[in-house]
Design a protein around this motif. Structure first.
Motif, PDB file in Angstrom:
ATOM      1  N   MET A 214       0.827  -1.207   0.000  1.00  0.00           N
ATOM      2  CA  MET A 214       0.000   0.000   0.000  1.00  0.00           C
ATOM      3  C   MET A 214       0.860   1.255   0.000  1.00  0.00           C
ATOM      4  O   MET A 214       0.545   2.238  -0.685  1.00  0.00           O
ATOM      5  CB  MET A 214      -0.941  -0.020   1.202  1.00  0.00           C
ATOM      6  N   LEU A 278     -11.208   0.700  -8.727  1.00  0.00           N
ATOM      7  CA  LEU A 278      -9.792   1.010  -8.832  1.00  0.00           C
ATOM      8  C   LEU A 278      -9.199   0.486 -10.140  1.00  0.00           C
ATOM      9  O   LEU A 278      -8.358   1.144 -10.763  1.00  0.00           O
ATOM     10  CB  LEU A 278      -9.034   0.435  -7.632  1.00  0.00           C
ATOM     11  N   MET A 320      -8.058   3.698  -1.656  1.00  0.00           N
ATOM     12  CA  MET A 320      -6.975   2.919  -1.062  1.00  0.00           C
ATOM     13  C   MET A 320      -6.898   3.188   0.443  1.00  0.00           C
ATOM     14  O   MET A 320      -6.610   2.275   1.232  1.00  0.00           O
ATOM     15  CB  MET A 320      -5.649   3.256  -1.747  1.00  0.00           C
ATOM     16  N   TYR A 380      -1.063  -2.832  -7.576  1.00  0.00           N
ATOM     17  CA  TYR A 380      -2.438  -3.037  -7.130  1.00  0.00           C
ATOM     18  C   TYR A 380      -2.877  -4.485  -7.338  1.00  0.00           C
ATOM     19  O   TYR A 380      -3.637  -5.037  -6.534  1.00  0.00           O
ATOM     20  CB  TYR A 380      -3.391  -2.089  -7.854  1.00  0.00           C
TER      21      TYR A 380
END
Length: 396
Positions: A214, A278, A320, A380
């Motif tokens: 992340m 996303l 996120m 991701y």
């Protein structure tokens, strides 16, 4: 997005949320200001673009420091007085910036503004998460929508300042003044209760690896966003795609698309899985950058691509952050880590473009951003394969 209950607790949460939204308008105003004024600041300090681009690095370094310090302070001290201090630091820096003829002194002022911005970013995300806990999703999208409002207004304020007064200095001073309402509002409200790290995060290798991924995503995303928002003004001028005023409005269109995208993402976050949104955002961003690269001399392509990049990037950060709250839980230290990664991205990638811009040519701007966002797609994908998000309202 407001809570239906009229209880004192709900009213207090609503008042706090209003304060955080106002603060993020101020944060957006301060973040988007360097790009539209970069040529003017270069002229003010008698420097070249490859030298003045150090301001991006200074601001992001300050952001990193503010994120690190803020992340630890928010875990120990009441949050609202810290937020007020950060707002005042930015205001003071913005009074100094447009009257500073020396690059080193200007760099220090930008560094201070970055420290304030980093502290505000960590604090706003964290205070909102602590206020609304598991229901933070739509509020988080709203928070970053108001950041987009501020970023959208900045180039307009600067363009109008030049038109009306002949100098961008009044734009800086007006933005400094706009820090004060949020500071006064938050000063009157109690800070949210501090959430300890033991309550927020489970230990283990998977959690640490997910945290690393992340952080990497925030590094890449913010690096891409800061590069596009910071260099699109100079890029469009260098390729004769817009006049100076038109380039300022093009910058504003980017932040405006970001703002609209975040507004649209609030109801979309309730209807669709965040993972799906996303993916759509990342693919839309890549396609928009490719449009600009394939038609480099087309004003239509630069405007359409700019809108597409802004709209596609809009909800990446808040979604996120919401994902992190659900999977890891947010503390000051964890939130600070995300913002440190974001600061490093915002510091290194625009700086890299600045070093290559004159030697390689303006098109290197879009190629670098395309590569960065392509890597973000891969990161991701790893996050998705590693993370199993706890569902909220049946979506994840």
């Amino acid at each position: 997005m407001a809570e239906i209950s009229d209880s004192p607790g709900a009213r207090e949460r609503n008042f706090k949320t209003i304060g955080y939204f106002a603060m993020f308008v101020a944060l957006g105003l301060s973040i988007a200001v360097i790009g539209p004024t970069l040529p003017g600041l270069a002229e003010q300090t008698h420097t070249q673009l490859n030298q003045i681009s150090i301001l991006f690095t200074a601001h992001s370094l300050g952001y990193l420091v503010g994120s690190y310090i803020g992340g630890r302070f928010y875990d120990r001290l009441p949050g609202h007085p810290l937020l007020v201090g950060m707002l005042l630091a930015i205001a003071i820096a913005f009074v100094i910036i447009p009257v500073t003829p020396l690059l080193w002194l200007l760099t220090i002022a930008i560094l201070i503004a970055g420290i304030g911005g980093g502290g505000l970013d960590v604090g706003g995300n964290l205070m909102l998460a602590w206020t609304h806990r598991r229901n933070v999703g739509p509020y988080m999208n709203g928070l970053h929508f108001f950041f987009g409002v501020g970023a959208f207004l900045t180039p307009i304020i600067m363009a109008q300042a030049v038109i009306v007064t002949g100098s961008f200095k009044w734009g800086y001073w007006l933005i400094a003044l706009m820090m004060l309402p949020a500071a006064l509002w938050l000063l009157k409200l109690p800070s949210p209760a501090i959430i300890s790290s033991q309550e927020a995060i489970a230990t283990g290798v998977t959690s640490r690896f997910l945290l690393f991924l992340m952080i990497a995503f925030f590094f890449l995303y913010v690096g891409g966003e800061a590069s596009f928002g910071g260099w699109i003004f100079t890029y469009s001028l260098a390729l004769d795609l817009a006049s100076e005023t038109g380039a300022a409005y093009l910058t504003s269109v980017f932040w405006g698309a970001l703002m609209v995208g975040r507004l649209v993402s609030i109801p979309l976050a309730v209807r669709f899985r965040s993972s799906t949104l996303l993916w759509v955002d990342l693919i839309g961003c890549l396609l928009s950058i490719l449009l600009i690269l394939m038609l480099p001399q087309s004003p239509i392509a630069i405007w359409a691509g700019t809108i597409g990049v802004g709209f596609s990037m809009a909800s990446m950060f808040p979604m996120m952050m919401t994902l992190a709250e659900r999977r890891l839980g947010l503390t000051g230290k964890i939130t600070g880590s995300f913002l440190i990664g974001a600061s490093l991205g915002g510091m290194t990638i625009p700086w890299l473009i600045g070093q290559l811009f004159e030697d390689v040519g303006p098109k290197v701007t879009m190629w670098v951003i395309l590569i960065v966002m392509g890597i973000a797609v891969g990161v991701y994908g790893l996050i998705q394969s590693t993370s199993r998000v706890t569902p909220q309202r049946g979506k994840n």
